[in-house]
Scaffold this motif. Sequence first.
Motif, PDB file in Angstrom:
ATOM      1  N   LYS A 181       0.834  -1.201   0.000  1.00 24.79           N
ATOM      2  CA  LYS A 181       0.000   0.000   0.000  1.00 24.79           C
ATOM      3  C   LYS A 181       0.870   1.254   0.000  1.00 24.79           C
ATOM      4  CE  LYS A 181      -3.697  -2.280   2.596  1.00 24.79           C
ATOM      5  NZ  LYS A 181      -4.558  -2.220   3.802  1.00 24.79           N
ATOM      6  N   ALA A 182       0.285   2.366  -0.470  1.00 23.20           N
ATOM      7  CA  ALA A 182       1.012   3.633  -0.542  1.00 23.20           C
ATOM      8  C   ALA A 182       0.966   4.330   0.817  1.00 23.20           C
ATOM      9  CB  ALA A 182       0.397   4.539  -1.608  1.00 23.20           C
ATOM     10  N   PRO A 183       2.112   4.694   1.397  1.00 26.18           N
ATOM     11  CA  PRO A 183       2.098   5.424   2.681  1.00 26.18           C
ATOM     12  C   PRO A 183       1.696   6.880   2.479  1.00 26.18           C
ATOM     13  CG  PRO A 183       4.343   5.124   1.917  1.00 26.18           C
ATOM     14  CD  PRO A 183       3.471   4.388   0.942  1.00 26.18           C
ATOM     15  N   VAL A 184       0.943   7.406   3.436  1.00 30.24           N
ATOM     16  CA  VAL A 184       0.421   8.767   3.373  1.00 30.24           C
ATOM     17  C   VAL A 184       0.718   9.476   4.685  1.00 30.24           C
ATOM     18  CG1 VAL A 184      -1.638  10.197   3.044  1.00 30.24           C
ATOM     19  CG2 VAL A 184      -1.417   8.042   1.802  1.00 30.24           C
ATOM     20  N   MET A 185       1.143  10.721   4.595  1.00 34.02           N
ATOM     21  CA  MET A 185       1.349  11.562   5.765  1.00 34.02           C
ATOM     22  C   MET A 185       0.160  12.508   5.902  1.00 34.02           C
ATOM     23  SD  MET A 185       3.294  12.823   8.274  1.00 34.02           S
ATOM     24  CE  MET A 185       4.990  12.387   7.946  1.00 34.02           C
ATOM     25  N   LEU A 211       8.134   5.568   5.201  1.00 35.53           N
ATOM     26  CA  LEU A 211       7.962   6.009   6.580  1.00 35.53           C
ATOM     27  C   LEU A 211       9.267   6.486   7.191  1.00 35.53           C
ATOM     28  CD1 LEU A 211       5.627   3.139   7.862  1.00 35.53           C
ATOM     29  CD2 LEU A 211       4.996   5.277   6.734  1.00 35.53           C
ATOM     30  N   SER A 212      10.233   6.806   6.372  1.00 35.50           N
ATOM     31  CA  SER A 212      11.539   7.227   6.867  1.00 35.50           C
ATOM     32  C   SER A 212      11.508   8.679   7.313  1.00 35.50           C
ATOM     33  CB  SER A 212      12.603   7.045   5.784  1.00 35.50           C
ATOM     34  OG  SER A 212      12.326   7.904   4.683  1.00 35.50           O
ATOM     35  N   LEU A 213      12.570   9.078   8.006  1.00 33.93           N
ATOM     36  CA  LEU A 213      12.686  10.459   8.471  1.00 33.93           C
ATOM     37  C   LEU A 213      12.771  11.427   7.300  1.00 33.93           C
ATOM     38  CD1 LEU A 213      13.207  12.665  10.583  1.00 33.93           C
ATOM     39  CD2 LEU A 213      15.613  11.989  10.574  1.00 33.93           C
ATOM     40  N   ARG A 214      13.530  11.080   6.282  1.00 34.17           N
ATOM     41  CA  ARG A 214      13.694  11.979   5.147  1.00 34.17           C
ATOM     42  C   ARG A 214      12.377  12.192   4.407  1.00 34.17           C
ATOM     43  NH1 ARG A 214      18.646  10.773   1.258  1.00 34.17           N
ATOM     44  NH2 ARG A 214      19.638  11.209   3.275  1.00 34.17           N
ATOM     45  N   ALA A 215      11.592  11.136   4.217  1.00 38.23           N
ATOM     46  CA  ALA A 215      10.304  11.264   3.531  1.00 38.23           C
ATOM     47  C   ALA A 215       9.333  12.105   4.346  1.00 38.23           C
ATOM     48  CB  ALA A 215       9.717   9.878   3.267  1.00 38.23           C
ATOM     49  N   ALA A 216       9.328  11.935   5.662  1.00 40.32           N
ATOM     50  CA  ALA A 216       8.445  12.725   6.505  1.00 40.32           C
ATOM     51  C   ALA A 216       8.853  14.192   6.514  1.00 40.32           C
ATOM     52  CB  ALA A 216       8.443  12.162   7.921  1.00 40.32           C
ATOM     53  N   GLU A 217      10.148  14.466   6.525  1.00 44.46           N
ATOM     54  CA  GLU A 217      10.606  15.857   6.516  1.00 44.46           C
ATOM     55  C   GLU A 217      10.199  16.575   5.241  1.00 44.46           C
ATOM     56  OE1 GLU A 217      14.777  15.477   7.135  1.00 44.46           O
ATOM     57  OE2 GLU A 217      14.637  15.870   9.308  1.00 44.46           O
ATOM     58  N   ARG A 218      10.312  15.885   4.099  1.00 41.91           N
ATOM     59  CA  ARG A 218       9.931  16.513   2.834  1.00 41.91           C
ATOM     60  C   ARG A 218       8.454  16.871   2.810  1.00 41.91           C
ATOM     61  NH1 ARG A 218      13.553  12.700   0.200  1.00 41.91           N
ATOM     62  NH2 ARG A 218      11.773  11.304  -0.087  1.00 41.91           N
ATOM     63  N   ALA A 219       7.613  16.042   3.431  1.00 42.22           N
ATOM     64  CA  ALA A 219       6.178  16.318   3.437  1.00 42.22           C
ATOM     65  C   ALA A 219       5.806  17.420   4.418  1.00 42.22           C
ATOM     66  CB  ALA A 219       5.407  15.040   3.772  1.00 42.22           C
ATOM     67  N   ILE A 220       6.535  17.537   5.521  1.00 42.58           N
ATOM     68  CA  ILE A 220       6.152  18.460   6.584  1.00 42.58           C
ATOM     69  C   ILE A 220       6.731  19.857   6.379  1.00 42.58           C
ATOM     70  CG2 ILE A 220       6.529  18.936   9.043  1.00 42.58           C
ATOM     71  CD1 ILE A 220       6.073  16.033   9.619  1.00 42.58           C
ATOM     72  N   GLU A 234       4.650   7.815  18.995  1.00 39.75           N
ATOM     73  CA  GLU A 234       6.065   7.635  19.319  1.00 39.75           C
ATOM     74  C   GLU A 234       6.878   7.088  18.162  1.00 39.75           C
ATOM     75  OE1 GLU A 234       4.101   3.727  20.432  1.00 39.75           O
ATOM     76  OE2 GLU A 234       3.613   5.858  20.260  1.00 39.75           O
ATOM     77  N   ALA A 235       6.427   7.239  16.927  1.00 40.82           N
ATOM     78  CA  ALA A 235       7.204   6.787  15.773  1.00 40.82           C
ATOM     79  C   ALA A 235       8.566   7.483  15.745  1.00 40.82           C
ATOM     80  CB  ALA A 235       6.447   7.063  14.478  1.00 40.82           C
ATOM     81  N   LYS A 236       9.609   6.740  15.382  1.00 38.77           N
ATOM     82  CA  LYS A 236      10.967   7.272  15.443  1.00 38.77           C
ATOM     83  C   LYS A 236      11.144   8.484  14.533  1.00 38.77           C
ATOM     84  CE  LYS A 236      13.189   2.905  16.697  1.00 38.77           C
ATOM     85  NZ  LYS A 236      14.202   1.883  16.298  1.00 38.77           N
ATOM     86  N   ALA A 237      10.525   8.459  13.355  1.00 41.18           N
ATOM     87  CA  ALA A 237      10.648   9.601  12.450  1.00 41.18           C
ATOM     88  C   ALA A 237      10.037  10.853  13.058  1.00 41.18           C
ATOM     89  CB  ALA A 237       9.983   9.281  11.109  1.00 41.18           C
ATOM     90  N   PHE A 238       8.895  10.715  13.723  1.00 42.10           N
ATOM     91  CA  PHE A 238       8.250  11.865  14.347  1.00 42.10           C
ATOM     92  C   PHE A 238       9.053  12.381  15.528  1.00 42.10           C
ATOM     93  CE2 PHE A 238       3.956  10.020  12.829  1.00 42.10           C
ATOM     94  CZ  PHE A 238       4.216  10.482  11.545  1.00 42.10           C
ATOM     95  N   MET A 239       9.667  11.493  16.280  1.00 40.26           N
ATOM     96  CA  MET A 239      10.482  11.924  17.419  1.00 40.26           C
ATOM     97  C   MET A 239      11.652  12.779  16.954  1.00 40.26           C
ATOM     98  SD  MET A 239       8.933  10.660  20.069  1.00 40.26           S
ATOM     99  CE  MET A 239      10.159  10.710  21.369  1.00 40.26           C
TER     100      MET A 239
END
Length: 365
Positions: A181-185, A211-220, A234-239
């Motif tokens: 499935k496609a991950p979504v932020m 769900l990596s840190l780099r992918a989350a940073e690009r979206a946020i 408590e996901a590591k990327a969010f922390m």
Amino acid sequence: MPETMLAALSNIRTVEEMIVAFRDEEHCRRLLETMVWPEGRICPACGYKRSIALAGRDTGKRRARPGLYQCSNGDCRFQFTVTTHTPLHSTKLPLRVWLKAMWLMLQSDKGLSSVRLAEILGVSQPTAWRMGHALRLMVARENMLDGTVEIDHFHLGGSPRKRPDDPPPGRGRKGQANTEKAPVMAMVQRPTDVTPGAPAGDARAAVVTGLSLRAAERAIETQIATHAHLMSDEAKAFMAIGESFATHQTVKHSSHEYVRDTVHVNSVEGFNSRVRRTIAGVFHHISPQHADLYFHEIGFRWSQRVVSGSAVRKTRHGREIMRTLWSRVPPALQLSTVFRAAAGRQMRRSPDGGIIIKSTVAVFG
């Protein structure tokens, strides 16, 4: 917006009233001009605020169609209409059909599929599909989220097709994802005020590469201001991301902690459920390439609410809590918000029958 136009939109509550209000093409054009140019006409080519109306065929002087204007800037002299450089650019459909379609899509709680919209309006399904994407492009928001913002991940899509010759996903294999499935932020801004009449916060979502840190940073980084108050699990990327914001609080779902005073991510999880129910119940399937446009529409509906009051409710354990009550903004009044951001967002037909988006807020194709 002039009071007469606002009153005309406020009186549209039922389908019959909508049909009567949008029956005349000249009235629809005037209404659309008021919504697109609430502070007066603006040239879409140079931004000049003065223009002249070209004479129509009825005067015998020029063979200009109604609603055609010319920029008064001597270096520009661009001729335009209210639909120029908008998703309605060069449309062959009457404006009354466009306004009816927009009202019908906004009237539905979870949207309207292109098949049903085509049946109602009497147009082809590809035309209705492009009309739906025009709405989704216009409701995209560019402002940064601030205040208290909740973030969370979820996955988009159904169960994969069974392929006996292929190994199942996951199972600890190195470099193999545990789902197809496609991950979504997802991001939801909490309302700043809960007094009657206060609006709801914005909601956003975007397909990410993982769900990596780099992918989350690009979206946020393009959606949330750094001075915002972030809340997550408590996901590591969010922390790791939380260190870049003013404050960051988390709840530990692994320890069955879901609410701690005002710390929770229930709002964004509710938005995640709204996205999944909308796709499963209305559209049935959307491609990851077009998903961001659908998220614009779902997030816009999420924000089109105002506080109507509060009431005491009991939880399943018998504890009394105060709940905020919401009422939806009438669809006709949502039209002014939709068309206010229409200028500068273009949608053109591609050679293979699809669409090409020319906009800074949603680009694909």
